[in-house]
Write a protein that holds these residues in place. Structure first.
Motif, PDB file in Angstrom:
ATOM      1  N   ARG A   1       0.859  -1.181   0.000  1.00 10.33           N
ATOM      2  CA  ARG A   1       0.000   0.000   0.000  1.00 10.33           C
ATOM      3  C   ARG A   1       0.894   1.229   0.000  1.00 10.33           C
ATOM      4  O   ARG A   1       2.066   1.169   0.411  1.00 10.33           O
ATOM      5  N   MET A   2       0.339   2.343  -0.448  1.00  9.60           N
ATOM      6  CA  MET A   2       1.113   3.566  -0.531  1.00  9.60           C
ATOM      7  C   MET A   2       0.889   4.407   0.717  1.00  9.60           C
ATOM      8  O   MET A   2      -0.244   4.785   1.030  1.00  9.60           O
ATOM      9  N   LYS A   3       1.946   4.669   1.444  1.00  8.06           N
ATOM     10  CA  LYS A   3       1.880   5.499   2.641  1.00  8.06           C
ATOM     11  C   LYS A   3       2.077   6.953   2.236  1.00  8.06           C
ATOM     12  O   LYS A   3       2.998   7.281   1.487  1.00  8.06           O
ATOM     13  N   THR A   4       1.201   7.824   2.702  1.00  8.61           N
ATOM     14  CA  THR A   4       1.275   9.240   2.347  1.00  8.61           C
ATOM     15  C   THR A   4       2.090  10.006   3.394  1.00  8.61           C
ATOM     16  O   THR A   4       2.413   9.495   4.455  1.00  8.61           O
ATOM     17  N   GLY A   5       2.399  11.244   3.079  1.00  8.69           N
ATOM     18  CA  GLY A   5       3.130  12.091   4.020  1.00  8.69           C
ATOM     19  C   GLY A   5       4.575  12.250   3.640  1.00  8.69           C
ATOM     20  O   GLY A   5       5.060  11.670   2.661  1.00  8.69           O
ATOM     21  N   PRO A   6       5.326  13.034   4.431  1.00  2.00           N
ATOM     22  CA  PRO A   6       6.731  13.328   4.145  1.00  2.00           C
ATOM     23  C   PRO A   6       7.600  12.079   4.033  1.00  2.00           C
ATOM     24  O   PRO A   6       8.525  12.019   3.239  1.00  2.00           O
ATOM     25  N   ASN A   7       7.317  11.071   4.850  1.00  2.00           N
ATOM     26  CA  ASN A   7       8.082   9.824   4.815  1.00  2.00           C
ATOM     27  C   ASN A   7       7.304   8.714   4.123  1.00  2.00           C
ATOM     28  O   ASN A   7       7.468   7.531   4.422  1.00  2.00           O
ATOM     29  N   GLY A   8       6.446   9.127   3.180  1.00  2.00           N
ATOM     30  CA  GLY A   8       5.584   8.171   2.501  1.00  2.00           C
ATOM     31  C   GLY A   8       6.320   7.320   1.483  1.00  2.00           C
ATOM     32  O   GLY A   8       7.514   7.495   1.239  1.00  2.00           O
ATOM     33  N   GLY A   9       5.580   6.415   0.874  1.00  2.00           N
ATOM     34  CA  GLY A   9       6.139   5.510  -0.116  1.00  2.00           C
ATOM     35  C   GLY A   9       5.484   4.149   0.012  1.00  2.00           C
ATOM     36  O   GLY A   9       4.602   3.943   0.858  1.00  2.00           O
ATOM     37  N   PRO A  10       5.898   3.189  -0.798  1.00  2.00           N
ATOM     38  CA  PRO A  10       5.278   1.861  -0.745  1.00  2.00           C
ATOM     39  C   PRO A  10       5.734   1.068   0.474  1.00  2.00           C
ATOM     40  O   PRO A  10       6.917   1.055   0.809  1.00  2.00           O
ATOM     41  N   ILE A  11       4.790   0.425   1.144  1.00  2.00           N
ATOM     42  CA  ILE A  11       5.127  -0.450   2.267  1.00  2.00           C
ATOM     43  C   ILE A  11       4.408  -1.789   2.077  1.00  2.00           C
ATOM     44  O   ILE A  11       3.367  -1.868   1.412  1.00  2.00           O
ATOM     45  N   VAL A  12       4.967  -2.816   2.663  1.00  2.00           N
ATOM     46  CA  VAL A  12       4.397  -4.159   2.559  1.00  2.00           C
ATOM     47  C   VAL A  12       3.173  -4.266   3.458  1.00  2.00           C
ATOM     48  O   VAL A  12       3.188  -3.805   4.602  1.00  2.00           O
ATOM     49  N   THR A  13       2.116  -4.854   2.941  1.00  2.00           N
ATOM     50  CA  THR A  13       0.919  -5.071   3.757  1.00  2.00           C
ATOM     51  C   THR A  13       0.620  -6.546   3.963  1.00  2.00           C
ATOM     52  O   THR A  13       0.036  -6.934   4.957  1.00  2.00           O
ATOM     53  N   GLY A  14       1.011  -7.394   3.018  1.00  2.00           N
ATOM     54  CA  GLY A  14       0.628  -8.804   3.102  1.00  2.00           C
ATOM     55  C   GLY A  14      -0.826  -8.960   2.705  1.00  2.00           C
ATOM     56  O   GLY A  14      -1.492  -7.999   2.316  1.00  2.00           O
ATOM     57  N   SER A  15      -1.342 -10.170   2.768  1.00  2.00           N
ATOM     58  CA  SER A  15      -2.736 -10.445   2.416  1.00  2.00           C
ATOM     59  C   SER A  15      -3.501 -10.783   3.679  1.00  2.00           C
ATOM     60  O   SER A  15      -3.094 -11.663   4.444  1.00  2.00           O
ATOM     61  N   SER A  16      -4.615 -10.102   3.907  1.00  2.00           N
ATOM     62  CA  SER A  16      -5.400 -10.337   5.114  1.00  2.00           C
ATOM     63  C   SER A  16      -6.406 -11.462   4.895  1.00  2.00           C
ATOM     64  O   SER A  16      -6.720 -11.839   3.766  1.00  2.00           O
ATOM     65  N   VAL A  17      -6.934 -11.995   6.000  1.00  2.00           N
ATOM     66  CA  VAL A  17      -7.961 -13.027   5.926  1.00  2.00           C
ATOM     67  C   VAL A  17      -9.208 -12.476   5.248  1.00  2.00           C
ATOM     68  O   VAL A  17      -9.866 -13.160   4.458  1.00  2.00           O
ATOM     69  N   LEU A  18      -9.560 -11.207   5.540  1.00  2.00           N
ATOM     70  CA  LEU A  18     -10.743 -10.608   4.922  1.00  2.00           C
ATOM     71  C   LEU A  18     -10.620 -10.583   3.407  1.00  2.00           C
ATOM     72  O   LEU A  18     -11.579 -10.852   2.680  1.00  2.00           O
TER      73      LEU A  18
END
Length: 270
Positions: free
Chosen positions: A80-97
């Motif tokens: 997912r893409m994290k917003t803000g000054p230190n933003g960028g792509p981060i790992v989220t993995g796959s949720s059960v939902l």
């Protein structure tokens, strides 16, 4: 075959040939490489990926291509893409939902039936009994006893009936949470998630709900007793019987449950 049919057949063959030989999009290739890198580096949810500028240099690709690759991974639920000054792509993995939603969609488009779901559920729930013996602590047994108690008390209104149905399904996910095989846990959570989302909300409309809950309560208590003794054979036999009876009850109460109801009922977030 008519000339029109023959012409249409040749056209379809050319389309298929084109699909089979088509070069993958550059963005999809990069998405696959990023996914492989996440796995080989052992990254976990919350870990940051290189920023966009670094990826442009590393892959020798344009900003648009990198963004398209990241969007593909985002759709897959991997980043997912994290917003803000230190933003960028981060790992989220796959949720059960997300897994529940994906299987719900599969159930609809592949015409999966309640019988299909219970054929699979019976197999993995019985296997669970063998896999989980010796891995359940006393605190978890107390949680299981609490779920059994909820099923044994008569429910008199819609809210309490719904809570009973959720507790009866939760009983199975609590046991599964102790199994060393995390894939087995995921499969049980996905199947139980589909069933509880598709049925719990309608339980208040069925007079047979009380009988089903009492039956569940009895089986759950006997299964817990066998697991406490670490008697896998008895627990597996009881679970097999429990699944057969639950399947019959479900078909009796929800025999008209449509594939649309299974596929389109949104997973509830606690």
């Amino acid at each position: 075959m008519t000339s029109t049919q023959d012409g249409e057949g040749r056209k379809n063959s050319r389309r298929l040939s084109h699909l089979l030989t088509r070069t993958p999009k550059r963005s999809s290739v990069i998405a696959g490489e990023i996914r492989s890198w996440i796995i080989t580096e052992g990254l976990e949810p919350g870990d940051s990926l290189p920023v966009e500028k670094e990826m442009i240099t590393a892959f020798g690709a344009s900003r648009a291509t990198i963004r398209e690759a990241l969007k593909e991974l985002e759709v897959q639920g991997l980043v997912r893409m994290k917003t803000g000054p230190n933003g960028g792509p981060i790992v989220t993995g796959s949720s059960v939902l997300e897994s529940i939603q994906a299987v719900q969609n599969f159930c609809y488009f592949e015409k999966v039936t309640i019988d299909d779901i219970y054929e699979l559920r019976s197999t993995i729930e019985v296997q669970l009994m063998y896999s989980v013996v010796g891995h359940i602590d006393e605190e978890t047994f107390d949680r299981l006893d609490a779920q059994i108690e909820l099923s044994s008390i008569p429910a008199h209104d819609e809210r309490s009936r719904r809570r009973q149905r959720e507790a009866e399904f939760e009983f199975h996910t609590i046991i599964a949470s102790c199994v060393p095989n995390r894939l087995l846990l995921l499969m049980i959570e996905v199947i139980v998630g589909i069933l509880v989302n598709a049925t719990a909300r309608e339980s208040a409309a069925h007079e047979l709900h009380g009988e089903w809950s009492r039956e569940n309560s009895r089986y759950h208590a006997d299964i817990v007793a066998a697991l406490r003794r670490e008697d896998a054979e008895t627990a597996a036999r009881l679970m097999r019987e429990h699944m057969e009876i639950a399947h019959r009850h479900l078909k009796l109460m929800y025999g008209d449950l449509s594939l649309e109801a299974i596929a389109l009922t949104a997973p509830e977030r606690n």
